[in-house]
Design an enzyme around this catalytic site. Sequence first.
Site, PDB file in Angstrom:
ATOM      1  N   SER A 120      -8.017  36.940 -11.695  1.00 62.29           N
ATOM      2  CA  SER A 120      -8.143  38.241 -11.557  1.00 62.29           C
ATOM      3  C   SER A 120      -6.562  38.760 -12.288  1.00 62.29           C
ATOM      4  O   SER A 120      -6.319  38.207 -13.307  1.00 62.29           O
ATOM      5  CB  SER A 120      -8.288  38.829 -10.367  1.00 62.29           C
ATOM      6  OG  SER A 120      -8.377  40.449 -10.326  1.00 62.29           O
ATOM      7  N   ASP A 162     -19.309  41.555 -11.654  1.00 62.32           N
ATOM      8  CA  ASP A 162     -17.863  41.768 -11.475  1.00 62.32           C
ATOM      9  C   ASP A 162     -17.776  43.366 -11.793  1.00 62.32           C
ATOM     10  O   ASP A 162     -17.938  43.968 -12.575  1.00 62.32           O
ATOM     11  CB  ASP A 162     -17.032  41.166 -12.345  1.00 62.32           C
ATOM     12  CG  ASP A 162     -15.534  41.202 -12.086  1.00 62.32           C
ATOM     13  OD1 ASP A 162     -14.954  42.100 -11.518  1.00 62.32           O
ATOM     14  OD2 ASP A 162     -14.894  39.980 -12.060  1.00 62.32           O
ATOM     15  N   HIS A 206     -16.588  40.408  -7.685  1.00 66.38           N
ATOM     16  CA  HIS A 206     -15.215  39.998  -8.011  1.00 66.38           C
ATOM     17  C   HIS A 206     -14.473  39.045  -6.975  1.00 66.38           C
ATOM     18  O   HIS A 206     -13.968  38.018  -7.331  1.00 66.38           O
ATOM     19  CB  HIS A 206     -14.202  41.171  -8.381  1.00 66.38           C
ATOM     20  CG  HIS A 206     -13.021  41.147  -9.038  1.00 66.38           C
ATOM     21  ND1 HIS A 206     -12.821  40.258 -10.368  1.00 66.38           N
ATOM     22  CD2 HIS A 206     -11.595  40.931  -8.473  1.00 66.38           C
ATOM     23  CE1 HIS A 206     -11.700  40.271 -10.566  1.00 66.38           C
ATOM     24  NE2 HIS A 206     -10.746  40.549  -9.506  1.00 66.38           N
TER      25      HIS A 206
END
Length: 469
Positions: A208, A358, A390
């Site tokens: 991320s 996601d 996610h």
Amino acid sequence: MALSLVRMVRLALVGLVAFTSTVSALPAPPVHRSTVLAPDADPFYQPPAGFASEAPGTILSQRDITAAFFGLIPIDVEAYQLLYRTTAVNGSAIATVTTVFKPKNAKLDRFVSFATAYDSSATKCQPSYAYQLGAPQDSLIASVELLIIEIYLALGYTVASPDYEGPEAAFGPGRLAGMGVLDGIRAVGSFKTLGLDDNPMVVGMGYSGGAIATGWAASLQPKYASELNIKGWVQGGTPSNVTGTMYQLDNTAFSGLLPPAIAGLSKSTAYGAELAPFISKIMTADGQKILDSTLSECATSNLLAFFERSIFETSFQTMGEDFIFDPIVQSVLKQNSMATNKDETPTVPTFVYHATNDEVIPYADAEKMVNSWCDWGANVKFTTYASGGHATTEIIAILDVIDFVKDAFAGTTKSGCTENTELVSILNPIALGVQLEPILVKLVDALFNLGEQDSKVKSDPVGVLSTNL
């Protein structure tokens, strides 16, 4: 940007004493909170006079620290912090810190560079601060990802985790973060106290927000740090296209990640010279107040402060929808989107993974990045996770990531570009053996409590946050 990982905090704390005893955490005398100085007040973070003349990656200062889970429970590893010289976007010299964890059974020919997703433009959220015994845990994501770092320590890898956003904590500018990672690797490789071999092997990783740093490190390494013995890169949930990520986050439960990114991109170590005057000119009083608050708050507070709001609101900035089309903004966005230049293509095996569903980072942008890299001759393994959201994907992918890291160090990754889809949504607690079972049990609990495809986070994000803080 791994916001919903905060869901793991309560789970990680439950039974943490028993857990840490399993992975060799030793008790230590309690440390009063006031003895741990925040980066802005800690002299260690200030570089010595004349440091700009040193080469990127030069160690400027070093110290031992006591690393701790959530600032409370010491970890039985050697832990050091290195202040090192790195580079701002405009090429000027800056200094930042990396934290190094060395286990007792460390393999001396290699180490892992772990870019945590701290996702903030406040210096108090630097991971080097959060990792110290006695530090307040404002940066919950960095604190929770320390559990993942523990897996690599238990496997015998020394792990370095840099403050890749630099001394101003500039969240968003990928080139700054990438150079911060690479110069941190240089510093760790030259740190003789660790006893590492000359030019040790390295695998870098990040998820991320941490994948911003890792993806750009992979992109810049062939030209910026070609001498490094990089064996592989791992990046998951990658925000490869800033514009696409912005539109996906805007006016959602995760829109609070956008103001700190605007603030980060506007800092002097990033694009402050051109962007800061423009941003200051178009911000409303409310918008400026929000941007100012991001300079003193970590990700969780920022998410709550800008919950389900839009950066295109005229109550935030005066240009409305036209904001995105301003030439200054367009230039900055383009410079921070991966896989737009052929000469910024990773040259070592790279593992990219992403969830189809996601809800934070667009899957299509990661797929486009991989396709471009592959067209330009890169060696990429691209795994699509068909189940999970996610936050859950970082957990679900752990076993595959560990296997890739092992193969990268051994030089046995497959050549060329490959793609596969995984349907798994659970972890086997004993997949890595009895030693690591306690860690994986905690992560299995986290998956259960996040719900299928992060459903609990998506349906009631504010409730999830308030429950765990």
